[in-house]
Design an enzyme around this catalytic site. Structure first.
Site, PDB file in Angstrom:
ATOM      1  N   GLU A  35       0.658  -1.224  -0.156  1.00 52.60           N
ATOM      2  CA  GLU A  35      -0.159  -0.091  -0.085  1.00 52.60           C
ATOM      3  C   GLU A  35       0.947   1.294   0.087  1.00 52.60           C
ATOM      4  O   GLU A  35       1.963   1.448   0.837  1.00 52.60           O
ATOM      5  CB  GLU A  35      -0.980   0.021   1.148  1.00 52.60           C
ATOM      6  CG  GLU A  35      -2.469   0.405   0.851  1.00 52.60           C
ATOM      7  CD  GLU A  35      -3.036  -0.663  -0.043  1.00 52.60           C
ATOM      8  OE1 GLU A  35      -3.221  -0.387  -1.076  1.00 52.60           O
ATOM      9  OE2 GLU A  35      -3.520  -1.625   0.387  1.00 52.60           O
ATOM     10  N   HIS A  36       0.410   2.143  -0.826  1.00 57.17           N
ATOM     11  CA  HIS A  36       1.171   3.460  -1.004  1.00 57.17           C
ATOM     12  C   HIS A  36       2.506   3.309  -1.619  1.00 57.17           C
ATOM     13  O   HIS A  36       3.568   4.054  -1.493  1.00 57.17           O
ATOM     14  CB  HIS A  36       1.319   4.297   0.150  1.00 57.17           C
ATOM     15  CG  HIS A  36      -0.272   4.961   0.516  1.00 57.17           C
ATOM     16  ND1 HIS A  36      -0.533   6.251   0.342  1.00 57.17           N
ATOM     17  CD2 HIS A  36      -1.281   4.497   1.037  1.00 57.17           C
ATOM     18  CE1 HIS A  36      -1.420   6.400   0.610  1.00 57.17           C
ATOM     19  NE2 HIS A  36      -2.218   5.329   0.679  1.00 57.17           N
ATOM     20  N   THR A  37       2.849   2.030  -1.984  1.00 56.49           N
ATOM     21  CA  THR A  37       4.162   1.764  -2.611  1.00 56.49           C
ATOM     22  C   THR A  37       4.177   2.072  -3.949  1.00 56.49           C
ATOM     23  O   THR A  37       5.363   2.244  -4.546  1.00 56.49           O
ATOM     24  CB  THR A  37       4.616   0.221  -2.432  1.00 56.49           C
ATOM     25  OG1 THR A  37       3.549  -0.475  -2.720  1.00 56.49           O
ATOM     26  CG2 THR A  37       4.946  -0.214  -1.116  1.00 56.49           C
ATOM     27  N   ALA A 122     -15.675   3.124  -1.047  1.00 58.73           N
ATOM     28  CA  ALA A 122     -15.245   1.798  -0.311  1.00 58.73           C
ATOM     29  C   ALA A 122     -13.738   1.822  -0.400  1.00 58.73           C
ATOM     30  O   ALA A 122     -13.200   0.795   0.133  1.00 58.73           O
ATOM     31  CB  ALA A 122     -15.879   0.778  -0.592  1.00 58.73           C
ATOM     32  N   GLY A 123     -13.067   2.341  -1.504  1.00 58.18           N
ATOM     33  CA  GLY A 123     -11.558   2.243  -1.657  1.00 58.18           C
ATOM     34  C   GLY A 123     -11.321   0.990  -2.236  1.00 58.18           C
ATOM     35  O   GLY A 123     -10.305   0.357  -2.233  1.00 58.18           O
ATOM     36  N   SER A 125     -11.713   1.328  -5.852  1.00 55.73           N
ATOM     37  CA  SER A 125     -11.131   1.737  -7.116  1.00 55.73           C
ATOM     38  C   SER A 125     -12.604   1.777  -8.298  1.00 55.73           C
ATOM     39  O   SER A 125     -12.408   1.307  -9.345  1.00 55.73           O
ATOM     40  CB  SER A 125     -10.091   0.864  -7.725  1.00 55.73           C
ATOM     41  OG  SER A 125      -8.962   0.884  -7.241  1.00 55.73           O
ATOM     42  N   GLU A 159      -6.721  10.730 -14.520  1.00 54.61           N
ATOM     43  CA  GLU A 159      -7.078  10.944 -12.827  1.00 54.61           C
ATOM     44  C   GLU A 159      -6.190  11.810 -12.335  1.00 54.61           C
ATOM     45  O   GLU A 159      -6.615  12.780 -11.502  1.00 54.61           O
ATOM     46  CB  GLU A 159      -6.761   9.406 -12.154  1.00 54.61           C
ATOM     47  CG  GLU A 159      -7.019   9.525 -10.804  1.00 54.61           C
ATOM     48  CD  GLU A 159      -8.342   8.717 -10.347  1.00 54.61           C
ATOM     49  OE1 GLU A 159      -8.656   7.966 -10.841  1.00 54.61           O
ATOM     50  OE2 GLU A 159      -8.740   8.970  -9.085  1.00 54.61           O
ATOM     51  N   ASP A 171      -4.106   1.038  -9.274  1.00 57.83           N
ATOM     52  CA  ASP A 171      -5.684   0.771  -9.402  1.00 57.83           C
ATOM     53  C   ASP A 171      -6.000   0.636 -10.960  1.00 57.83           C
ATOM     54  O   ASP A 171      -6.647  -0.298 -11.299  1.00 57.83           O
ATOM     55  CB  ASP A 171      -6.636   1.909  -8.830  1.00 57.83           C
ATOM     56  CG  ASP A 171      -6.191   2.112  -7.425  1.00 57.83           C
ATOM     57  OD1 ASP A 171      -5.675   0.931  -6.757  1.00 57.83           O
ATOM     58  OD2 ASP A 171      -6.894   2.903  -6.889  1.00 57.83           O
ATOM     59  N   TYR A 223      -3.559  11.956   1.363  1.00 60.09           N
ATOM     60  CA  TYR A 223      -2.885  11.036   0.449  1.00 60.09           C
ATOM     61  C   TYR A 223      -1.778  11.803  -0.323  1.00 60.09           C
ATOM     62  O   TYR A 223      -0.636  11.422  -0.364  1.00 60.09           O
ATOM     63  CB  TYR A 223      -4.008  10.521  -0.639  1.00 60.09           C
ATOM     64  CG  TYR A 223      -3.121   9.761  -1.850  1.00 60.09           C
ATOM     65  CD1 TYR A 223      -3.385   8.332  -1.487  1.00 60.09           C
ATOM     66  CD2 TYR A 223      -2.696  10.021  -2.804  1.00 60.09           C
ATOM     67  CE1 TYR A 223      -2.924   7.406  -2.480  1.00 60.09           C
ATOM     68  CE2 TYR A 223      -2.142   9.376  -3.603  1.00 60.09           C
ATOM     69  CZ  TYR A 223      -2.419   8.064  -3.568  1.00 60.09           C
ATOM     70  OH  TYR A 223      -1.516   6.991  -4.646  1.00 60.09           O
TER      71      TYR A 223
HETATM   72  C1  GAF Z   1      -5.221   4.716  -4.018  1.00 56.24           C
HETATM   73  C2  GAF Z   1      -4.588   5.263  -5.122  1.00 56.24           C
HETATM   74  F1  GAF Z   1      -5.163   5.416  -6.249  1.00 56.24           F
HETATM   75  C3  GAF Z   1      -3.266   4.204  -5.751  1.00 56.24           C
HETATM   76  O1  GAF Z   1      -2.696   4.754  -6.634  1.00 56.24           O
HETATM   77  C4  GAF Z   1      -2.376   3.509  -4.506  1.00 56.24           C
HETATM   78  O2  GAF Z   1      -1.527   4.654  -4.092  1.00 56.24           O
HETATM   79  C5  GAF Z   1      -3.445   3.164  -3.459  1.00 56.24           C
HETATM   80  O3  GAF Z   1      -4.270   4.394  -2.918  1.00 56.24           O
HETATM   81  C6  GAF Z   1      -2.546   2.892  -2.105  1.00 56.24           C
HETATM   82  O4  GAF Z   1      -1.744   1.668  -2.075  1.00 56.24           O
HETATM   83  O5  GAF Z   1      -6.109   3.368  -4.195  1.00 56.24           O
END
Ligand code: GAF
Length: 381
Positions: A35-37, A122-123, A125, A159, A171, A223
């Site tokens: 995540e966030h990588t 809901a996260g 995508s 985006e 995503d 973010y």
């Molecule tokens: C969101 C972002 F859109 C992705 O690019 C990603 O950074 C994610 O957060 C975290 O892993 O979904």
């Protein structure tokens, strides 16, 4: 009642008075780990959900018209050269047309009808699914020669630049490149992928998704702040991106950073990249249950070091683990959204009940849950 494909085609006929030339689909996703990588040039391991956006579409003589189950009136735009000229949900559609045109492709004018089963907010995508469905439809309708591995970056630009959200490439990659029964191991620097077999059902396991239903708060600002902090740390460390800090060099890197918050952010990214690699290694040798502790460690890192969880997701993870999950973690950008729990398949109801009871004790809004089945990425139906 017809299928979702019949329904979207019927909507298209009602609005535009003719059959669509085709129907395209692109799914939402969950991220197993990493995540966030993505915007740190690192590694991610998402898989696509069966929930997806459908786009029925035909070429038109001029301009774009889009109707959807998000809105009653169709959106119309005749020019996509100006960033931000269209807003609301239709910005994702106009943004894709803009990004295609900006990349030098002759984007075809089109009529589109959109429906979606991807939960919004809901996260998982829903926006990437919308972008990817529209992108795939426009590419096919225009006969554009764009290889699959070049497509996510076009949707991501829609985006980032048109909609204005500074997200990474995970995503859109998941929505476009995932395969049924597989998790997508993506190197976000080289964009190389490996399709990792992820047949949880064959092992008697399931990935339970629990939607915290927590209201998303400050998502965009937080973010962006995480992203800036990671980029600033990379500059101080003299590397192109935090991906270039190896797990073995983490302590030395942390010593070079004065700021305690920045140190925590870096520790999350470096350890999270390693957890993705370790997860992939276990899955390659069929040891699915053993990824549980990596998922749980990922959650702790997001909670304590990256500070992107909220009480609802922490409580859900804790309750799922107490109810016997092999591992559990928040998935997605954070500040709400869903958790994943790796469980014995027959425990889905029991784990859901345990999370629901914990929510009740905390006075949280009831969660919702479903079992996630690794599904196919964007395709023409
Ligand atoms: C969101 C972002 F859109 C992705 O690019 C990603 O950074 C994610 O957060 C975290 O892993 O979904």
């Amino acid at each position: 009642m017809g299928t979702a494909m019949d329904d979207v085609a019927a909507t298209f006929r009602e609005v535009y008075g003719a059959d669509p030339e085709g129907v395209w689909a692109a799914p939402g996703r969950v991220n197993l780990i990493g995540e966030h990588t993505d915007y740190n040039d690192g590694f991610v391991l998402p898989f696509a959900l069966p929930e997806r956006v459908l786009a029925a579409a035909s070429r038109a003589s001029a301009g774009w018209r889009v109707c959807s189950d998000f809105a009653t009136a169709p959106a119309e735009f005749s020019d996509v050269s100006e960033v931000g000229a269209v807003d609301g949900w239709a910005a994702y559609v106009a943004g894709v047309a803009w990004a295609l045109q900006d990349a030098g492709h002759p984007v075809p004018p089109a009529n589109l009808a959109i429906t979606s089963t991807v939960p919004v907010g809901a996260g998982v995508s829903s926006s990437a699914a919308l972008e990817s469905a529209v992108l795939t439809a426009l590419i096919d309708l225009g006969g554009l020669d764009i290889p699959v591995d070049a497509r996510p970056a076009i949707a991501q630009r829609a985006e980032n630049v048109y909609v204005g959200a500074p997200t990474g490439i995970m995503d859109q990659s998941a929505s476009i490149r995932c395969q049924a029964g597989k998790a997508l191991f993506l190197d976000c620097r080289t964009l190389e992928v490996e399709q990792i077999p992820f047949d949880v059902a064959a092992e008697g396991l399931a990935v339970l998704v629990v939607n915290s239903n927590a209201p998303h708060q400050h998502v965009d600002g937080e973010y962006g702040a995480r992203r800036k902090s990671c980029e600033a740390a990379a500059r101080i460390l003299g590397v192109p991106a935090l991906r270039d800090v190896a797990a073995d060099d983490l302590d030395a890197a942390l010593e070079r950073l004065d700021d305690e918050v920045m140190r925590r952010r870096v520790r999350h990214i470096v350890t999270e990249n390693q957890r993705v690699l370790d997860t992939v290694a276990l899955l390659r040798s069929g040891r699915i249950r053993e990824i549980g502790p990596l998922m749980t460690a990922s959650h702790a890192s997001m909670r304590d070091d990256f500070e992107i969880t909220v009480a609802e997701v922490d409580v859900a993870v804790e309750a799922a683990l107490m109810a016997g999950a092999y591992g559990a973690r928040m998935t997605g950008g954070g500040f709400g959204g869903c958790i994943l729990a790796l469980i014995d398949a027959e425990r889905a109801d029991a784990v859901t009940a345990a999370v629901t009871a914990a929510y009740h004790r905390h006075g949280f809004r009831a969660p919702t849950s479903f079992v996630a089945v690794p599904s196919q990425g964007a395709t023409r139906l």
